[in-house]
Design an enzyme around this catalytic site. Structure first.
Site, PDB file in Angstrom:
ATOM      1  CD  GLU A 108     -52.286 -48.079 146.410  1.00  0.00           C
ATOM      2  OE1 GLU A 108     -52.831 -48.922 147.106  1.00  0.00           O
ATOM      3  OE2 GLU A 108     -51.294 -47.498 146.566  1.00  0.00           O
ATOM      4  CB  CYS A 146     -56.247 -52.507 145.752  1.00  0.00           C
ATOM      5  SG  CYS A 146     -54.647 -52.327 146.073  1.00  0.00           S
TER       6      CYS A 146
END
Length: 464
Positions: A235, A269
């Site tokens: 990720e 993110c």
């Protein structure tokens, strides 16, 4: 001489704690401990025990929530109200992991469909994949730990967890809580080490699954060094583009985008970074968005009125300052902010129309900076939103259902929010990036499934 890491309060750089780092000589013992547990099936934790451990852990976390909030603030610098939301999410995540254990199951595979498959019954079952090594990021120190540790416990895997060296305390606290809740010795090992030692851990052939949350550069580099057979989930980050159409509801949209852009000082993110606004409403949008941004309170994250806290290190403040200055020098208009407040804090900043080759346009900013780009042609805006090699979450604001669905279809993203900001997430939904933004999907149940593998059993008998 023993190496150590210093955990500093990001807001004023005062020392919170100094902890020893493991060295490469410790790696063998750590991996052996995990491998021995997994290789002897008599050690495996039955489902009911895993459920009990996780339920007890969630209960302990609830009792100590205020303590966990303060611990997360002290090492990560996220403001109190947002750290409180993170700890509540983390508790829910542990509960979700416990609940999903009941869904770890196989299925019957039909036999007798051909003459050659007569007299057989076949079924699949799910087993733990094996030793898990998880490397985590700093920005959600407890919740990310839950996503990598509680899932491994739920799947029945021994897990070696390496937290960010900036924020290891929440992961260590979770480990203590799981031990108190009954997790036997060795099933969770939290390791604090340098990058070289971490690479030794990750790339060992005894590791069956590698879970990574962090920068694309590090993630892809480690993936390239994995031994044959090690599965992984990565990720990374994105640039979180938003398309704003002329019929968008300003009352709903403005507070939503301010939160999505400046939550945790943009160190998320899927933080709102690039907003493409229909030229018809761009002036109005800039006015209202900047007014709302200017009301944000930047300060000590322990103060419950603070909206935006510090960046994780002074080095990050320097980087953000350089990027913003570069964008302005290259023609971007500074709408608001643009300056450092201190060694550790930067003003929430809005830039209008930075050039396509500015760092703020081509990279993940990971700071309190939002860029606005006016557009006249929606297709061109979508193409620009898709132009980078990172594709994670995106959003569109419109009341027109056809525009909403068409834009959602055309945006290159793993998730598109309609009339909501790009940072929306609940922990039972699939979550992850595509292309350079990552590999595989996170989310409690999705990660647990990743940490299991399927076995087919075929039973042959003339009696069937």
């Amino acid at each position: 001489m023993e190496k150590t890491t210093k955990i500093l309060f990001p807001y004023d750089q005062t020392l919170v704690k100094e902890l020893p780092l493991l060295n490469s000589n410790d790696v063998e013992n750590i991996l052996n401990t995990a491998q021995k547990l997994f290789n002897d099936q008599s050690n495996w934790l039955p489902a009911f025990e895993r459920i009990e451990i996780l339920e007890k852990a969630a209960s302990i976390m609830s009792e100590r929530s205020e303590e966990l909030i303060h611990l997360a603030i002290s090492e990560g610098g996220k403001p109190y109200k947002d750290s409180k939301a993170e700890i509540l999410r983390a508790i829910k995540g542990v509960k979700l992991a416990a609940e999903h254990i009941a869904q770890i199951k196989g299925e019957q595979i039909p036999m007798g469909l051909t003459e050659a498959s007569l007299n057989r019954i076949a079924f699949t079952s799910k087993e733990p994949i094996g030793v898990v090594v998880a490397v985590s990021a700093f920005n959600h120190p407890l919740n990310l730990a839950v996503h990598q540790i509680a899932t491994a416990v739920a799947a029945g895997c021994p897990v070696i967890f390496k937290p960010s060296s900036n924020t290891p305390l929440s992961g260590l606290a979770l480990a203590d809580i799981l031990k108190e809740a009954g997790l036997p010795e060795g099933w969770l090992q939290v390791v604090l080490c340098d990058n070289e030692t971490a690479e030794l851990l990750v790339t060992d052939s005894r590791v069956h699954f590698f879970s990574f949350i962090g920068s694309a550069k590090v993630g892809w580099s480690l993936k390239s060094k994995l031994p044959p057979g090690t599965r992984c989930a990565l990720e990374h980050g994105g640039a979180a583009p938003v398309i704003v159409e002329s019929d968008a509801d300003f009352n709903e949209m403005i507070p939503d985008l301010v939160k999505g852009g400046f939550y945790h000082a943009g160190q998320v993110c899927v933080s709102v970074q690039k907003i493409y606004v229909n030229e018809e409403i761009c002036d109005r949008f800039i006015e209202q968005f900047s007014q709302a941004t200017n009301k944000l309170i930047v300060g000590n994250p322990f103060d419950e009125t603070t909206d935006v806290g510090s960046l994780i290190t002074p080095k990050e403040v320097n980087r953000i300052e350089e990027w913003v200055n570069e964008a302005i020098e290259n023609g971007a208009k500074l709408i608001t902010g643009g300056k450092r407040i201190s060694e550790t804090c930067f003003e929430p900043t809005i830039l209008l129309n930075p050039s396509e080759d500015s760092k703020v346009s081509t990279n993940e900013i990971f700071g309190p900076v939002v860029c606005i780009y006016p557009f006249t042609n929606r297709e061109e805006a979508i193409n620009k939103a898709n132009a980078l090699d990172v594709h994670f979450q995106a959003a569109v604001f419109t009341k027109n259902i056809d525009i909403a669905l068409s834009t959602a279809k055309k945006l290159n993203a793993t998730a598109v929010m309609i009339n909501d900001n790009t940072a929306f997430r609940v922990d039972w939904m699939p979550f992850g990036g595509r292309d350079a933004s990552g590999l595989g999907m996170g989310g409690i149940s999705y990660t647990i499934n990743d940490m299991t593998r399927e076995k087919l059993t075929v039973f042959k008998s003339k009696s069937i």
